[in-house]
Design an enzyme around this catalytic site. Structure first.
Site, PDB file in Angstrom:
ATOM      1  N   LYS A  37      -4.061   8.010   6.428  1.00 39.36           N
ATOM      2  CA  LYS A  37      -3.810   7.796   7.789  1.00 39.36           C
ATOM      3  C   LYS A  37      -3.018   8.656   8.477  1.00 39.36           C
ATOM      4  CE  LYS A  37      -5.509   3.011   7.608  1.00 39.36           C
ATOM      5  NZ  LYS A  37      -5.385   2.873   6.275  1.00 39.36           N
ATOM      6  N   TYR A  74      -5.730  -3.084  13.891  1.00 39.09           N
ATOM      7  CA  TYR A  74      -6.656  -1.801  13.009  1.00 39.09           C
ATOM      8  C   TYR A  74      -8.120  -1.920  13.882  1.00 39.09           C
ATOM      9  CZ  TYR A  74      -3.079   0.314   9.985  1.00 39.09           C
ATOM     10  OH  TYR A  74      -1.926   0.546   9.606  1.00 39.09           O
ATOM     11  N   ASN A 123       0.542  -4.933  13.974  1.00 38.31           N
ATOM     12  CA  ASN A 123      -0.225  -3.915  13.438  1.00 38.31           C
ATOM     13  C   ASN A 123      -1.549  -4.210  13.344  1.00 38.31           C
ATOM     14  OD1 ASN A 123       2.415  -3.103  12.349  1.00 38.31           O
ATOM     15  ND2 ASN A 123       2.010  -3.767  10.274  1.00 38.31           N
ATOM     16  N   TRP A 175       0.276   4.702  12.625  1.00 33.68           N
ATOM     17  CA  TRP A 175       0.265   4.666  11.405  1.00 33.68           C
ATOM     18  C   TRP A 175      -0.716   5.690  10.635  1.00 33.68           C
ATOM     19  CZ3 TRP A 175       3.454   2.354   8.281  1.00 33.68           C
ATOM     20  CH2 TRP A 175       3.514   2.544   7.084  1.00 33.68           C
ATOM     21  N   TYR A 205     -10.408  -1.068  10.047  1.00 36.22           N
ATOM     22  CA  TYR A 205     -10.915  -2.410   9.233  1.00 36.22           C
ATOM     23  C   TYR A 205     -11.795  -3.303   9.867  1.00 36.22           C
ATOM     24  CZ  TYR A 205      -7.055  -0.602   6.071  1.00 36.22           C
ATOM     25  OH  TYR A 205      -6.373   0.246   5.272  1.00 36.22           O
ATOM     26  N   GLU A 241       4.207  -7.673   7.588  1.00 35.76           N
ATOM     27  CA  GLU A 241       2.737  -8.321   7.454  1.00 35.76           C
ATOM     28  C   GLU A 241       2.832  -9.459   6.213  1.00 35.76           C
ATOM     29  OE1 GLU A 241      -0.205  -5.466   6.609  1.00 35.76           O
ATOM     30  OE2 GLU A 241      -0.161  -4.629   8.646  1.00 35.76           O
ATOM     31  N   GLU A 276       1.721  -0.294  13.835  1.00 36.14           N
ATOM     32  CA  GLU A 276       0.574   0.308  13.076  1.00 36.14           C
ATOM     33  C   GLU A 276      -0.593   0.056  13.926  1.00 36.14           C
ATOM     34  OE1 GLU A 276       0.183  -0.703   8.956  1.00 36.14           O
ATOM     35  OE2 GLU A 276       2.298  -0.928   8.710  1.00 36.14           O
ATOM     36  N   ASP A 298       0.779  -1.166  -0.069  1.00 36.08           N
ATOM     37  CA  ASP A 298       0.004   0.041   0.057  1.00 36.08           C
ATOM     38  C   ASP A 298       0.653   1.282   0.031  1.00 36.08           C
ATOM     39  OD1 ASP A 298      -2.541   1.431   0.295  1.00 36.08           O
ATOM     40  OD2 ASP A 298      -2.228   1.465   2.529  1.00 36.08           O
TER      41      ASP A 298
HETATM   42  C1  BDP Z   1      -1.069  -2.241   6.848  1.00 35.59           C
HETATM   43  C2  BDP Z   1       0.383  -1.990   5.968  1.00 35.59           C
HETATM   44  C3  BDP Z   1       0.399  -0.609   5.390  1.00 35.59           C
HETATM   45  C4  BDP Z   1      -0.609   0.099   5.061  1.00 35.59           C
HETATM   46  C5  BDP Z   1      -1.692   0.168   6.185  1.00 35.59           C
HETATM   47  C6  BDP Z   1      -3.200   0.560   5.926  1.00 35.59           C
HETATM   48  O1  BDP Z   1       1.371  -2.659   6.777  1.00 35.59           O
HETATM   49  O2  BDP Z   1       1.617  -0.685   4.347  1.00 35.59           O
HETATM   50  O3  BDP Z   1      -0.580   1.306   4.434  1.00 35.59           O
HETATM   51  O4  BDP Z   1      -2.012  -1.253   6.478  1.00 35.59           O
HETATM   52  O5  BDP Z   1      -4.082  -0.081   5.562  1.00 35.59           O
HETATM   53  O6  BDP Z   1      -1.721  -3.513   6.683  1.00 35.59           O
HETATM   54  O7  BDP Z   1      -3.379   2.006   5.863  1.00 35.59           O
END
Ligand code: BDP
Length: 487
Positions: A464, A362, A360, A445, A366, A306, A400, A54
């Site tokens: 982000k 979210y 990492n 992140w 997500y 990842e 992250e 990404d």
């Molecule tokens: C993580 C990745 C990172 C992405 C981030 C995202 O390591 O490179 O930019 O998610 O979704 O999975 O913002």
């Protein structure tokens, strides 16, 4: 593509004539090179790169190119290692030269340029009384002057700034000079409007000033080794760096970050090209450690971002990468890698290779984003409880966590993409981190918004950032600044 290389053209160059040096750059992606991706041939004959990651896949040359002339007898490399002895320290050094005929003289100078100690030979120890340690956000740099001398003539000379400090993991603590440090900061990118990934001192200066303003002390060079100037800057500013090899996209999906975040299966290490990839991976780890081993700011190496980690093949692959990396660093820094959501405590086959664990996560973006944030917290705590049950006795760092946020988008109550929601999300994440004493750091992140491939998930890039792409703060930057003032 992210580490320096040298081409010796002594044999082909025409002395005294005009010489043309032509460099051909290729940004095609594959599954046997790093970072991973593929190419797509369009019907009109155009070929495009399709990253499994990404960030924007820039092309061309982004770093400095130097023309170097060297004497036949020259300094090739050096490394240092430190031991603290009360208020004194020992600096052990090793020098590699191209020949053995002359004397090697090594002088340590303090920041004012006064000689502290001198020693002879390619391998020796310099004793430093009343040492000025390189401390986090309070750096002190010595100058190491290496000379090859023949009679009284200097045949070759190299000077480098070094910082005397030790790094050690002790249980769940990260110790710098035997003192525990909580990591505060960011995952970054080399990315700026108009300049792309090209190194620029003004941008770097602004980035460091912004990071200092938030009271940060650390960043990860996600997802590749940066231009070396970043590390020298961090040496001066006393920032800690997790230095990452470009092992990103090790999942066969152009949107792995989204797919994996939602639990999608993403096999990778079962194909014929894996042995080739492993070779490249080990080679890049080698080049990264070789280049960055003398920077005091670099306190750990990250060997992946990842990847798929739930298969035996993934374990076997990374066991080899870690084994290789462990043989390379003279300072024996901790090794790690960033794990995504699929790498759950019960499923991940790779976390046990790491000296500290980087997650990492979210939850609230997500997973169960927006109005579902209360559920996100429950799910997050459930995963953390499962890690806690493992009693791994190692530090955990969040490498992250974040939300896409459109600067200037305000909504009450906070909805996804608004500045209010970014704050709400951070507050929830911080409450979770603070409940587990093995959590020893938080790198959000991302530091700033950055360019990515285009697509339905990204509105002119990844948003982000805590700062905009122009390096102005979003509201959440003040939240971090306040928290990190006392954390
Ligand atoms: C993580 C990745 C990172 C992405 C981030 C995202 O390591 O490179 O930019 O998610 O979704 O999975 O913002």
């Amino acid at each position: 593509g992210f580490l320096p290389f040298v081409i010796d053209f002594t044999e082909t160059v025409h002395p005294g004539a005009v010489n043309h040096l032509v460099i051909k750059a290729n940004n095609e992606l594959s599954e046997s090179t790093l970072p991973c991706g593929t190419v797509k041939d369009l019907q009109n004959g155009r070929r495009i790169a399709t990253p499994y990651f990404d960030f924007f896949n820039y092309a061309g040359i982004h770093r400095s190119v130097f023309l170097v002339t060297k004497p036949k007898e020259c300094i090739i490399d050096f490394d240092t290692n430190y031991e603290l002895k009360g208020s004194d320290a020992e600096v052990r050094y090793k020098i590699i030269t191209s020949q053995d005929s002359s004397r090697v003289v090594v002088t340590l100078l303090d920041a004012q340029g006064y000689q502290v100690q001198q020693a002879e030979g390619k391998e020796n120890t310099l004793s430093v009384e009343q040492v000025h340690l390189w401390r986090v956000r309070k750096a002190y740099l010595y100058n190491l002057k290496i000379q090859i001398q023949n009679e009284n003539e200097i045949v070759d000379e190299y000077e480098a700034k070094i910082g005397i400090r030790t790094i050690r993991i002790d249980g769940t603590k990260i110790l710098v000079n035997e003192e525990p440090v909580y990591l505060k900061g960011f995952g970054k990118h080399e990315d700026f409007d108009l300049l792309g990934r090209a190194f620029n001192y003004s941008v770097a200066k602004r980035d460091f000033e912004c990071m200092k303003w938030t009271n940060a002390n650390c960043f990860r060079t996600s997802h590749y080794p940066y231009a070396e100037e970043w590390y020298s800057f961090a040496d001066e500013e006393g920032f800690l760096i997790i230095d990452e090899v470009p092992a990103v996209g090790m999942m066969r999906s152009t949107r792995n970050f989204a797919k994996a975040g939602q639990g999608g299966f993403t096999a990778f290490f079962q194909t014929d090209t894996v042995p080739q990839l492993l070779k490249k991976h080990c080679h890049q780890v080698e080049e990264m450690i070789q280049r960055d081993k003398n920077h005091p700011s670099v306190f750990a190496f990250s060997l992946f971002n990842e990847p798929e980690t739930t298969s035996k093949e993934a374990h076997d692959y990374f066991a080899k990468v870690f084994e290789h990396a462990r043989s390379l660093d003279p300072q024996k820094r901790p090794l790690t890698g960033a794990l995504e959501k699929n790498s759950a405590p019960e499923l991940c086959q790779v976390y046990m290779l790491c000296d500290f664990i980087c997650l990492n996560r979210y939850y609230g973006w997500y997973i169960s984003g927006g109005a579902e944030i209360a559920d996100a917290e429950i799910k997050f705590r459930d995963e953390m409880d499962r890690w806690a049950e493992k009693r791994l006795n190692v530090p955990f760092i969040f490498t992250e966590f974040g939300t896409d946020t459109l600067t200037g988008q305000h909504n009450l109550p906070g909805i996804m993409w608004s500045e209010e929601y970014q704050q709400e999300y951070y507050d929830m994440n911080f409450a979770v981190f603070d409940s587990y004493d093995f959590v020893q750091g938080e790198l959000t992140w991302n530091f700033a918004d950055f360019a990515t491939s285009e697509g339905v998930m990204r509105v002119n890039g990844n948003k982000k950032g805590v700062f905009t792409r122009e390096r102005q703060p979003k509201t959440s930057a003040y939240v971090l600044k306040k928290r990190w003032e006392t954390k």
